[in-house]
Structures are given as structure tokens and as C-alpha cells.
Scaffold this motif. Structure first.
Motif, PDB file in Angstrom:
ATOM      1  N   ILE A 151       0.841  -1.208   0.000  1.00 31.54           N
ATOM      2  CA  ILE A 151       0.000   0.000   0.000  1.00 31.54           C
ATOM      3  C   ILE A 151       0.871   1.252   0.000  1.00 31.54           C
ATOM      4  N   ALA A 152       1.935   1.265   0.790  1.00 31.37           N
ATOM      5  CA  ALA A 152       2.850   2.410   0.788  1.00 31.37           C
ATOM      6  C   ALA A 152       3.512   2.554  -0.570  1.00 31.37           C
ATOM      7  N   SER A 153       3.837   1.451  -1.200  1.00 29.66           N
ATOM      8  CA  SER A 153       4.440   1.500  -2.527  1.00 29.66           C
ATOM      9  C   SER A 153       3.474   2.129  -3.528  1.00 29.66           C
ATOM     10  N   VAL A 154       2.216   1.754  -3.435  1.00 27.44           N
ATOM     11  CA  VAL A 154       1.214   2.330  -4.339  1.00 27.44           C
ATOM     12  C   VAL A 154       1.031   3.815  -4.039  1.00 27.44           C
ATOM     13  N   ASN A 155       0.881   4.177  -2.760  1.00 25.40           N
ATOM     14  CA  ASN A 155       0.613   5.567  -2.380  1.00 25.40           C
ATOM     15  C   ASN A 155       1.759   6.516  -2.687  1.00 25.40           C
ATOM     16  N   PHE A 156       2.990   6.086  -2.449  1.00 26.88           N
ATOM     17  CA  PHE A 156       4.117   7.011  -2.528  1.00 26.88           C
ATOM     18  C   PHE A 156       5.087   6.718  -3.661  1.00 26.88           C
ATOM     19  N   ASP A 157       4.826   5.701  -4.461  1.00 25.76           N
ATOM     20  CA  ASP A 157       5.733   5.376  -5.551  1.00 25.76           C
ATOM     21  C   ASP A 157       4.946   5.293  -6.853  1.00 25.76           C
ATOM     22  N   GLN A 158       4.041   4.340  -6.947  1.00 22.63           N
ATOM     23  CA  GLN A 158       3.334   4.112  -8.198  1.00 22.63           C
ATOM     24  C   GLN A 158       2.244   5.157  -8.457  1.00 22.63           C
ATOM     25  N   ARG A 159       1.636   5.695  -7.389  1.00 27.08           N
ATOM     26  CA  ARG A 159       0.571   6.688  -7.548  1.00 27.08           C
ATOM     27  C   ARG A 159       0.817   7.895  -6.641  1.00 27.08           C
ATOM     28  N   ALA A 160       2.046   8.345  -6.566  1.00 30.23           N
ATOM     29  CA  ALA A 160       2.407   9.454  -5.678  1.00 30.23           C
ATOM     30  C   ALA A 160       1.697  10.746  -6.069  1.00 30.23           C
ATOM     31  N   PHE A 161       1.383  10.894  -7.350  1.00 28.92           N
ATOM     32  CA  PHE A 161       0.676  12.098  -7.794  1.00 28.92           C
ATOM     33  C   PHE A 161      -0.732  12.129  -7.202  1.00 28.92           C
TER      34      PHE A 161
ATOM     35  N   VAL B 198       7.983  13.666 -12.605  1.00 23.51           N
ATOM     36  CA  VAL B 198       7.565  14.265 -11.337  1.00 23.51           C
ATOM     37  C   VAL B 198       7.047  13.158 -10.428  1.00 23.51           C
ATOM     38  N   LEU B 199       7.530  13.146  -9.193  1.00 23.23           N
ATOM     39  CA  LEU B 199       7.179  12.165  -8.164  1.00 23.23           C
ATOM     40  C   LEU B 199       7.583  10.735  -8.525  1.00 23.23           C
ATOM     41  N   ALA B 200       8.549  10.590  -9.405  1.00 25.92           N
ATOM     42  CA  ALA B 200       9.077   9.255  -9.706  1.00 25.92           C
ATOM     43  C   ALA B 200      10.069   8.866  -8.617  1.00 25.92           C
ATOM     44  N   ASN B 201      10.164   7.585  -8.352  1.00 28.64           N
ATOM     45  CA  ASN B 201      11.081   7.069  -7.349  1.00 28.64           C
ATOM     46  C   ASN B 201      12.479   7.018  -7.965  1.00 28.64           C
TER      47      ASN B 201
END
Length: 195
Positions: free
Chosen positions: A13-23, A149-152
Motif C-alpha cells: 500500500i505504501a508503494s502504491v501511495n508514494f511510488d506508483q501513484r504518488a501524484f 515528477v514524483l518518480a522514485n
């Protein structure tokens, strides 16, 4: 699931929220900002309104003891939830709420004046602005690094450690700081001291 493991983030979930869908998370942060701003505008003190200074309240001794013993434990728990957001359930949103709620235990265990002493609104406004700016700067740093933008863009680190996940723990911490600052800042606005 595969994407979060590839980026060394144990909490999907953190990966989705802050990496894959950070926007999208940036949008949620903006919604939080707008809702708090609206609340502050609606509950602000007008010129013809006079705020009564809250008087001391009688708090039962067991309630006072419990609140004051639990307060540091709750603050540490909230910080732990924020720091380990990329590893286990929780994260910035949840940990920020726990930290803010913990600080309001002082209101339950003592009185409103005690809460006001640890709640200088200017400091929490600065913390909120710093957190939002950190999130945006990290987002723009991805574009400067040559990705998006907001890419890991940071190294992913060792799986299942505090330093794993690249930008995920940093974005998570920024959200935790913003949620805690906003919640503490607005938690007492408009309060008259009555229970």
C-alpha cells in the motif's frame, strides 16, 4: 505486488501511495489542505466576537494519570508508524493522526492551557508548510533527476529495512509531518475551553 517488491518496499500500500501513484497522494494532500483551510475559515474568530479564556477543569486523578502516562507512548507509537510505513501497515497518514491525537491527550489529562503551551500555532504552520514543500521538492527532484515528477529516483536500498524503498520513506515522512501538524494546529481552533 511485483512492483512494490521490485522497488524494495515491503508494504504494498505504501508503494502504491508514494511510488506508483504518488501524484494521487499529492491530490489527497491538497484535499486535506483545502478541508483544513475551510474549517479554519469557518471557525475563525470575528471582530465582534470575544473568546472566553478557558478556565481550569477538574480532571479525575485516574484520567489525568492515564492520559499523562499514555501521551509519550502514543507519540512514540505514531512516530514508529510513520517511520515504518514502507515496511508494515500504517504510514504517514495514520501515524500523523496518532501523533496529533497523542498530543491532545494533554487536553484530556490536564487542561486547554497545557495543550496551548505545546501547541504554538506558528510552529505547527511552519511544520505543515515544510512538510508540503518537502513533498513537492521531492516530486520535482524526480523530474530534475531525469525521470518524471514524483518518480522514485533514489536507490531502493535493502529490502525490509528502514532505508528501503527509495523516495517512499521520505514522502511518507512528509505526509506524516503534514497530517500531524495540521491536526494539532486545527485541533483546538475555535475551542472555548468547555468540555
Amino acid at each position: 505486488m511485483r512492483a512494490s517488491l521490485a522497488r524494495h518496499t515491503a508494504n504494498t500500500i505504501a508503494s502504491v501511495n508514494f511510488d506508483q501513484r504518488a501524484f494521487d497522494t499529492l491530490g489527497e494532500m491538497s484535499i486535506l489542505f483545502a478541508s483544513v483551510l475551510g474549517t479554519v475559515v469557518l471557525l475563525r474568530q470575528t471582530r465582534d466576537e470575544h473568546r472566553a479564556e478557558p478556565g481550569p477543569e477538574e480532571v479525575a486523578l485516574p484520567v489525568r494519570r492515564y492520559a499523562l502516562v499514555v501521551l509519550p507512548v502514543a507519540v512514540l507509537t505514531g512516530l514508529y508508524v510513520i517511520a515504518h510505513g514502507q515496511l508494515s501497515p500504517g504510514g504517514g497518514f495514520q501515524g500523523g493522526v496518532v501523533v496529533a491525537t497523542a498530543l491532545h491527550l494533554l487536553y484530556l489529562g490536564a487542561d486547554y492551557r497545557a495543550l496551548e503551551r505545546i501547541r504554538p500555532v506558528g510552529s505547527y504552520e511552519a511544520g505543515d508548510a515544510l512538510a508540503a514543500s518537502t513533498y513537492l521538492v521531492l516530486g520535482l527532484a524526480g523530474a530534475v533527476a531525469g525521470t518524471a515528477v514524483l518518480a522514485n529516483f533514489l536507490p531502493y536500498g535493502t529490502f525490509n529495512t528502514l532505508s528501503s524503498g527509495g523516495t517512499v520513506p521520505l514522502l511518507n515522512a512528509a505526509i506524516g509531518m503534514e497530517v500531524a501538524s495540521r491536526s494539532v494546529k486545527c485541533g483546538g481552533d475555535g475551542v472555548t475551553g468547555s468540555r
